[in-house]
Design a protein around this motif. Structure first.
Motif, PDB file in Angstrom:
ATOM      1  N   ARG A 280      37.455  47.100 102.982  1.00 40.47           N
ATOM      2  CA  ARG A 280      36.797  48.314 103.471  1.00 40.47           C
ATOM      3  C   ARG A 280      36.950  49.468 102.488  1.00 40.47           C
ATOM      4  NH1 ARG A 280      39.521  47.281 108.558  1.00 40.47           N
ATOM      5  NH2 ARG A 280      38.148  46.198 110.024  1.00 40.47           N
ATOM      6  N   ARG A 281      38.139  49.608 101.920  1.00 36.77           N
ATOM      7  CA  ARG A 281      38.385  50.712 100.990  1.00 36.77           C
ATOM      8  C   ARG A 281      37.536  50.511  99.714  1.00 36.77           C
ATOM      9  NH1 ARG A 281      43.352  53.671 101.583  1.00 36.77           N
ATOM     10  NH2 ARG A 281      43.644  52.490 103.514  1.00 36.77           N
ATOM     11  N   LEU A 282      37.412  49.262  99.253  1.00 37.73           N
ATOM     12  CA  LEU A 282      36.558  48.982  98.097  1.00 37.73           C
ATOM     13  C   LEU A 282      35.115  49.358  98.400  1.00 37.73           C
ATOM     14  CD1 LEU A 282      36.063  47.627  95.272  1.00 37.73           C
ATOM     15  CD2 LEU A 282      35.723  45.480  96.524  1.00 37.73           C
ATOM     16  N   ARG A 283      34.657  49.002  99.580  1.00 33.63           N
ATOM     17  CA  ARG A 283      33.283  49.333  99.995  1.00 33.63           C
ATOM     18  C   ARG A 283      33.075  50.843 100.078  1.00 33.63           C
ATOM     19  NH1 ARG A 283      32.579  48.561 106.119  1.00 33.63           N
ATOM     20  NH2 ARG A 283      33.956  50.386 105.901  1.00 33.63           N
TER      21      ARG A 283
ATOM     22  N   VAL B  24      25.910  48.045  83.715  1.00 36.35           N
ATOM     23  CA  VAL B  24      25.843  46.670  84.187  1.00 36.35           C
ATOM     24  C   VAL B  24      24.973  46.640  85.432  1.00 36.35           C
ATOM     25  CG1 VAL B  24      27.926  46.890  85.594  1.00 36.35           C
ATOM     26  CG2 VAL B  24      27.217  44.639  84.822  1.00 36.35           C
ATOM     27  N   SER B  25      24.241  45.538  85.623  1.00 36.88           N
ATOM     28  CA  SER B  25      23.389  45.416  86.805  1.00 36.88           C
ATOM     29  C   SER B  25      23.441  43.986  87.319  1.00 36.88           C
ATOM     30  CB  SER B  25      21.946  45.823  86.486  1.00 36.88           C
ATOM     31  OG  SER B  25      21.347  44.898  85.595  1.00 36.88           O
TER      32      SER B  25
ATOM     33  N   ARG C 205      39.082  36.788  87.412  1.00 32.25           N
ATOM     34  CA  ARG C 205      38.710  35.538  88.068  1.00 32.25           C
ATOM     35  C   ARG C 205      37.712  35.734  89.200  1.00 32.25           C
ATOM     36  NH1 ARG C 205      43.988  31.523  88.261  1.00 32.25           N
ATOM     37  NH2 ARG C 205      44.458  31.622  86.032  1.00 32.25           N
ATOM     38  N   ARG C 206      37.724  36.896  89.832  1.00 33.92           N
ATOM     39  CA  ARG C 206      36.796  37.133  90.934  1.00 33.92           C
ATOM     40  C   ARG C 206      35.355  37.205  90.452  1.00 33.92           C
ATOM     41  NH1 ARG C 206      37.819  36.489  96.447  1.00 33.92           N
ATOM     42  NH2 ARG C 206      36.161  37.538  97.596  1.00 33.92           N
ATOM     43  N   LEU C 207      35.148  37.423  89.160  1.00 35.64           N
ATOM     44  CA  LEU C 207      33.805  37.536  88.610  1.00 35.64           C
ATOM     45  C   LEU C 207      33.309  36.236  87.981  1.00 35.64           C
ATOM     46  CD1 LEU C 207      34.008  41.072  86.953  1.00 35.64           C
ATOM     47  CD2 LEU C 207      33.093  40.451  89.198  1.00 35.64           C
ATOM     48  N   ARG C 208      34.174  35.214  87.886  1.00 33.08           N
ATOM     49  CA  ARG C 208      33.742  33.943  87.306  1.00 33.08           C
ATOM     50  C   ARG C 208      32.791  33.203  88.242  1.00 33.08           C
ATOM     51  NH1 ARG C 208      39.505  31.542  85.050  1.00 33.08           N
ATOM     52  NH2 ARG C 208      40.070  33.350  83.749  1.00 33.08           N
ATOM     53  N   ILE C 209      33.033  33.334  89.536  1.00 36.08           N
ATOM     54  CA  ILE C 209      32.166  32.774  90.571  1.00 36.08           C
ATOM     55  C   ILE C 209      31.929  33.879  91.586  1.00 36.08           C
ATOM     56  CG2 ILE C 209      31.967  31.075  92.431  1.00 36.08           C
ATOM     57  CD1 ILE C 209      33.728  29.207  90.833  1.00 36.08           C
TER      58      ILE C 209
ATOM     59  N   HIS D 209      30.064  42.833  95.220  1.00 35.26           N
ATOM     60  CA  HIS D 209      30.106  42.221  93.887  1.00 35.26           C
ATOM     61  C   HIS D 209      29.830  43.268  92.806  1.00 35.26           C
ATOM     62  CE1 HIS D 209      30.147  38.768  91.205  1.00 35.26           C
ATOM     63  NE2 HIS D 209      29.047  39.218  90.616  1.00 35.26           N
ATOM     64  N   GLU D 210      28.889  44.169  93.061  1.00 31.17           N
ATOM     65  CA  GLU D 210      28.597  45.232  92.107  1.00 31.17           C
ATOM     66  C   GLU D 210      29.787  46.171  91.956  1.00 31.17           C
ATOM     67  OE1 GLU D 210      25.061  46.665  93.954  1.00 31.17           O
ATOM     68  OE2 GLU D 210      23.736  45.566  92.587  1.00 31.17           O
ATOM     69  N   ALA D 211      30.513  46.406  93.057  1.00 31.88           N
ATOM     70  CA  ALA D 211      31.712  47.245  92.983  1.00 31.88           C
ATOM     71  C   ALA D 211      32.752  46.612  92.062  1.00 31.88           C
ATOM     72  CB  ALA D 211      32.294  47.451  94.384  1.00 31.88           C
ATOM     73  N   PHE D 212      32.951  45.302  92.189  1.00 32.72           N
ATOM     74  CA  PHE D 212      33.884  44.611  91.309  1.00 32.72           C
ATOM     75  C   PHE D 212      33.431  44.699  89.850  1.00 32.72           C
ATOM     76  CE2 PHE D 212      35.705  41.801  94.843  1.00 32.72           C
ATOM     77  CZ  PHE D 212      36.945  42.401  94.772  1.00 32.72           C
ATOM     78  N   LEU D 213      32.123  44.545  89.602  1.00 32.96           N
ATOM     79  CA  LEU D 213      31.600  44.634  88.238  1.00 32.96           C
ATOM     80  C   LEU D 213      31.861  46.028  87.651  1.00 32.96           C
ATOM     81  CD1 LEU D 213      28.163  42.771  88.468  1.00 32.96           C
ATOM     82  CD2 LEU D 213      30.085  42.140  86.997  1.00 32.96           C
TER      83      LEU D 213
END
Length: 274
Positions: free
Chosen positions: A74-77, A149-150, A239-243, A252-256
């Motif tokens: 939730r905090r990431l979102r 990044v997109s 590792r969260r971005l490998r898959i 996913h965009e937040a992680f990127l």
């Protein structure tokens, strides 16, 4: 990780000093206070733990003090909705620019596909005969530092993201005069070779340096374009971005975006500016 070295998900003081002012202030309700809100820094460490290790949110170790996986999610979102990661990336780019660490003589663009285990992002048609994929597109400056990044659907041609990605480069401050947004030249492989897009790049005041289709390999542009492959390698080191495991595009965009900020932070640390 070397003995005596801090785990990468522990937020250093210098980085936290840059992130904390960007976080939205949440007022605690006095009429229904409930439980005390978990410390933002500890929750950020939990988010980084998931980003670095790729562990599912529900398996986030409670004994490390990060809070529950749902709290971190939730905090990431919420922080992504507030633009925290984008502003962090921009502020770190400004610091790098002030140090003369950004090469604006050229930029490099490319795309990379990873497997999407829970469905592809932003689908462009109802059905697809290929496995779901999560393409990410990156534009870097001459040294490979990501500028923007997109994320798109798996059935979108890379060339369609050429102009949107160039326009997504934020105004980078750090030096006297107007903020910088445009490189002198833009390098890309033959997948971006299209007369229409070459003209659009030129209209933005950028010189397109794109390998020609129908020609033998060995154009010589690889000596400049390899830096974008290095950037993808750095992104996939998380590792969260490998898959792609996220169902929602924004997560996913937040992680990127967060990963791009961390890459910029590491470059700052290597320059001994902190």
């Amino acid at each position: 990780m070397r003995r005596g070295e801090q785990p990468p998900w522990i937020v250093p003081d210098e980085l936290w000093a840059r992130i904390e002012p960007l976080l939205p202030v949440v007022q605690r309700r006095t009429d229904h206070p409930g439980r005390k809100r978990l410390d933002d820094r500890e929750v950020l460490s939990g988010i980084l733990f998931v980003l670095y290790t790729g562990i599912p949110w529900e398996f986030l170790p409670q004994e490390l003090g990060f809070g529950s996986g749902m709290t971190c999610w939730r905090r990431l979102r919420d922080w992504n909705d507030a633009g925290v990661w984008q502003r962090l990336h921009e502020s770190l780019l400004a610091e790098l620019n002030a140090a003369g660490a950004l090469d604006w003589s050229r930029a490099v663009i490319d795309g990379s596909h990873v497997r999407a285990m829970k469905g592809g992002p932003k689908p462009d048609r109802a059905r697809s005969t290929v496995p779901e994929q999560a393409p990410s597109h990156v534009i870097t400056e001459g040294h490979g530092i990501p500028l923007a990044v997109s994320l798109t659907g798996g059935n979108r041609n890379d060339v369609t993201q050429l102009i949107p990605l160039v326009q997504a480069v934020p105004p980078v401050r750090g030096r006297r005069g107007r903020p910088r947004r445009r490189p002198v030249a833009l390098y890309a492989d033959r997948g971006y070779d299209h007369a229409k897009y070459r003209k659009q790049v030129q209209a933005l005041g950028i010189t397109p340096v794109i390998a020609r289709r129908g020609t033998d390999h060995g154009s010589g542009l690889g000596v400049h374009r390899w830096v974008v492959e290095q950037s993808f390698a750095l992104l996939h080191w998380f590792r969260r971005l490998r898959i792609r495991w996220e169902i929602r595009d924004d997560i996913h965009e937040a992680f990127l975006s967060l990963a791009c900020g961390i890459i910029c932070w590491r470059r700052l640390v290597n320059l001994s500016l902190c």
